[in-house]
Design an enzyme around this catalytic site. Sequence first.
Site, PDB file in Angstrom:
ATOM      1  N   GLU A 104      -6.715  -0.572  -4.447  1.00 36.29           N
ATOM      2  CA  GLU A 104      -7.767  -1.154  -4.988  1.00 36.29           C
ATOM      3  C   GLU A 104      -9.045  -0.535  -4.889  1.00 36.29           C
ATOM      4  OE1 GLU A 104     -10.734  -3.578  -6.194  1.00 36.29           O
ATOM      5  OE2 GLU A 104      -8.796  -4.042  -6.187  1.00 36.29           O
TER       6      GLU A 104
ATOM      7  N   GLY B 111      -7.753  -9.376  -4.485  1.00 39.46           N
ATOM      8  CA  GLY B 111      -8.815 -10.336  -4.492  1.00 39.46           C
ATOM      9  C   GLY B 111      -8.968 -10.644  -6.383  1.00 39.46           C
ATOM     10  N   GLY B 112      -9.337  -8.800  -6.482  1.00 44.68           N
ATOM     11  CA  GLY B 112     -10.063  -9.196  -7.766  1.00 44.68           C
ATOM     12  C   GLY B 112     -11.273 -10.266  -7.956  1.00 44.68           C
ATOM     13  N   THR B 113     -11.691  -9.808  -9.019  1.00 42.69           N
ATOM     14  CA  THR B 113     -13.073 -10.385  -9.555  1.00 42.69           C
ATOM     15  C   THR B 113     -12.818 -12.351  -9.142  1.00 42.69           C
ATOM     16  OG1 THR B 113     -13.271  -9.028 -11.116  1.00 42.69           O
ATOM     17  CG2 THR B 113     -14.251 -11.303 -11.309  1.00 42.69           C
ATOM     18  N   CYS B 114     -11.789 -12.549  -9.223  1.00 37.95           N
ATOM     19  CA  CYS B 114     -11.795 -14.522  -9.040  1.00 37.95           C
ATOM     20  C   CYS B 114     -12.153 -15.183  -7.956  1.00 37.95           C
ATOM     21  CB  CYS B 114      -9.936 -14.663  -9.278  1.00 37.95           C
ATOM     22  SG  CYS B 114      -9.547 -16.325  -9.635  1.00 37.95           S
TER      23      CYS B 114
ATOM     24  N   HIS C 251      -3.307 -47.658 -15.157  1.00 39.83           N
ATOM     25  CA  HIS C 251      -4.839 -47.749 -14.859  1.00 39.83           C
ATOM     26  C   HIS C 251      -5.300 -48.018 -13.657  1.00 39.83           C
ATOM     27  CE1 HIS C 251      -8.141 -50.202 -15.791  1.00 39.83           C
ATOM     28  NE2 HIS C 251      -7.791 -51.860 -15.519  1.00 39.83           N
TER      29      HIS C 251
END
Length: 459
Positions: free
Chosen positions: A33, A38-41, A444
């Site tokens: 890396e 973790g990259g872009t996210c 509901h």
Amino acid sequence: MKHYDAIIIGAGQAGMPLARSISKKGLKVALIEKRAIGGTCINDGCSPTKTMVASARVAHLVSRASDFGVYVDGYRVDQKKVKSRKNHIVELFRGGAEKALEKAENVDIIMGQAVLKDKRTVEVQRETGEVFELKADKIFIDTGSEPDIPEVDGLESVPYLDSTSIMELEETPEHLIILGGGYIGLEFGQMFRRFGSNVTIMDVAPRLVPKEDKDVCEEIARIFNEENIATVFDVKVTRVAYSQEEITLFYEGDSGAAEIKGSHLLISTGRKPSTASLGLEETGVKLTDRGHIWIDGSYQTSVDGIYALGDVAGSPPFTHMAYHDAHLVFQQIYEGVNLDPNGRVVPYCVFIDPQLARIGLNEQQAKEKGMDYKIGKFLMRHAGRALEVDETNGFFKVLVDPGSKKILGATVLSIDGGEVMAVLQMAMVGGVTYDKISNLPIAHPTLAESLNNLMGQIK
């Protein structure tokens, strides 16, 4: 020179789970890396932007507190605090990702720029100047994508922002001009309007998010107009200038030449695959016409033993799809299970407010394919739960096959739209027909209850 069973380039949402899965088979993995685990996210995509969207939503709710019988004497947005909170979440997620990788046996995390030297060799260039080579039986490329900055006269002399740098602002822009009316531009546009900026979104397209159905675009435009977000379409920016801390965009529109001035400029005209520094030309790895790495149905590139997955390989540009790519790659290569990526039904959610969520086909895609379909549409202003929480913008829309009664696709423009969309996704995967949903007793009062009403509108 150290030898590995697999080298993975890019510790993003495909690279990390793939590394862990391969390592569990007792195989040695090098995970390279160049920037941050973790990259872009995690670092400048999903996690930080949605954290800031949450801050903007709180500001929006406070601004309309009196609608709920609650009176706030005054409030202010602290942009430094918004940034600090965002950084904390990023560090939390990144730290969790790093710990998970560190616990994995047989995984070496290597920080540096990876450059392919041949089909089995990767050179690593560290920031310190150190350079060394690694070898592996298989190489996987998961380098993702990056902002695609257009060529505009004068832009190189302007302090423009991209989708990463805008999150580092410690001041709220007086007037934010956004070039690009896609999903990224919409999220940041609404976010900074709620922080207190004047916002103008400009795009060469004739409307916002043109890939969505016309009625969806019109509803989003109405919502943005209510929040006083200005939009300018069918424009071509010809020049950009910067003087006395003011940015000027010169453009051609329907009425001829015009200009607009702002304090900040965000370029959000799209993203491009991150391939420039990989040395692909050294190995003969081919690219598609759009610049993605070409792959076959097994994620293998044009070079035997080199694979690519995620955004860089042209998969749908969403974190969850990159993560799913890792699952498919591992199953195909290491488990001998052939799973076809082309058969996937792709979900996504845009975190404007209300959320825009999609699964499967929309109406304009069905028309392009010449398909026979029926439509159901239910407005949120008629939904009990939406009325109770005073969140009545948007609608549910579904396409179904008239013969089989199965769901072909759906668009959910609603509060918590992504959560409701997931219910429809499971119905599609499970083959649940729309008539069964129309008569299903759903708790509901919930948003999902409106699926009864939606299916009852099909005609």
